[in-house]
Design an enzyme around this catalytic site. Sequence first.
Site, PDB file in Angstrom:
ATOM      1  N   PRO A  94      -6.801   8.658   6.206  1.00 50.55           N
ATOM      2  CA  PRO A  94      -8.055   9.413   6.329  1.00 50.55           C
ATOM      3  C   PRO A  94      -9.024   8.891   7.382  1.00 50.55           C
ATOM      4  O   PRO A  94     -10.101   9.432   7.542  1.00 50.55           O
ATOM      5  CB  PRO A  94      -8.653   9.275   4.929  1.00 50.55           C
ATOM      6  CG  PRO A  94      -8.208   7.917   4.486  1.00 50.55           C
ATOM      7  CD  PRO A  94      -6.819   7.755   5.025  1.00 50.55           C
ATOM      8  N   ASP A 165      -0.459   2.502  10.737  1.00 50.33           N
ATOM      9  CA  ASP A 165      -0.396   2.288   9.287  1.00 50.33           C
ATOM     10  C   ASP A 165       0.319   3.466   8.639  1.00 50.33           C
ATOM     11  O   ASP A 165       0.215   3.689   7.442  1.00 50.33           O
ATOM     12  CB  ASP A 165      -1.814   2.148   8.719  1.00 50.33           C
ATOM     13  CG  ASP A 165      -1.835   1.491   7.349  1.00 50.33           C
ATOM     14  OD1 ASP A 165      -0.978   0.620   7.098  1.00 50.33           O
ATOM     15  OD2 ASP A 165      -2.706   1.834   6.525  1.00 50.33           O
ATOM     16  N   LYS A 205       3.143  -0.969  10.454  1.00 50.82           N
ATOM     17  CA  LYS A 205       3.527  -1.255   9.074  1.00 50.82           C
ATOM     18  C   LYS A 205       4.997  -0.955   8.868  1.00 50.82           C
ATOM     19  O   LYS A 205       5.526   0.021   9.414  1.00 50.82           O
ATOM     20  CB  LYS A 205       2.694  -0.393   8.111  1.00 50.82           C
ATOM     21  CG  LYS A 205       3.097  -0.570   6.645  1.00 50.82           C
ATOM     22  CD  LYS A 205       2.065   0.006   5.714  1.00 50.82           C
ATOM     23  CE  LYS A 205       2.028   1.513   5.705  1.00 50.82           C
ATOM     24  NZ  LYS A 205       1.031   2.023   4.737  1.00 50.82           N
TER      25      LYS A 205
END
Length: 253
Positions: A94, A165, A205
């Site tokens: 977000p 991410d 990630k």
Amino acid sequence: MHRLSSTTHDNTDKTMWQSFFQRRLVHCSLSLMKKKGKTPAEQRWMLRQRKDPYVKASHAQHFRCRSAFKLLEIDDKFHLLQPGYGVVDCGAAPGAWSQVAVQRVNSDGADPESPFGTVVGIDLLNIPPLDGAHFLSSHDVTDPSTHTKLLELLPGGQAHVILSDMAPNASGFKEMDHERLIRMCFSLLDLAEKILKPGGSLICKYWDGALAQKLQEKLSGVFGSVRTLKPNASRKDSAEKYFFAQMYKKPMR
């Protein structure tokens, strides 16, 4: 870039976030589920959220989700985000990592005495607006048309840092999810070849598993330094880790 006043921006952002979290469950939600008849798994999730100090801190410091503290910890240690830098945030929704990047590279011009940076976020999901960032919502990071837009938005068509991410929606099959995320990380090397400056950095990630070594070897082939990180804000029971690659060497063709 169009900027709102702080009061108007805060009110607009609050309204957008209320709507956004009602529509979607994203990988790091700040809201508690309002659904009746919660399952035991949902109840455990809610209890964990209430007790999580990073969730509380994200509310207090107005970050969009707790994952902001992973990037803050990494940057506090390695200082990869500098004023004036160009940053691409992959899987940005977000927008918490973009919030950190905006602050650290001064892309909102909060410090008029420092160079102005650039932050571009990309996600298949919608990303509510953020002052100081340009978001490419409903965009695929692997799509050549997305690469073209990045070349247009980044000063000189180059970034100093690529952040990722991003992760696939969990299928419940650990090995399958691991493989899918590793493939997504490999796609970042194609992106780096197009937009990352020589000497630039990449954070991605990954979920620990059999293919992590192959990804590390591939990164080591084009970066001078590659290390594995597990920020304190990453939950201890999670297989989540990060590769932090520095000193990019553009492949010879």
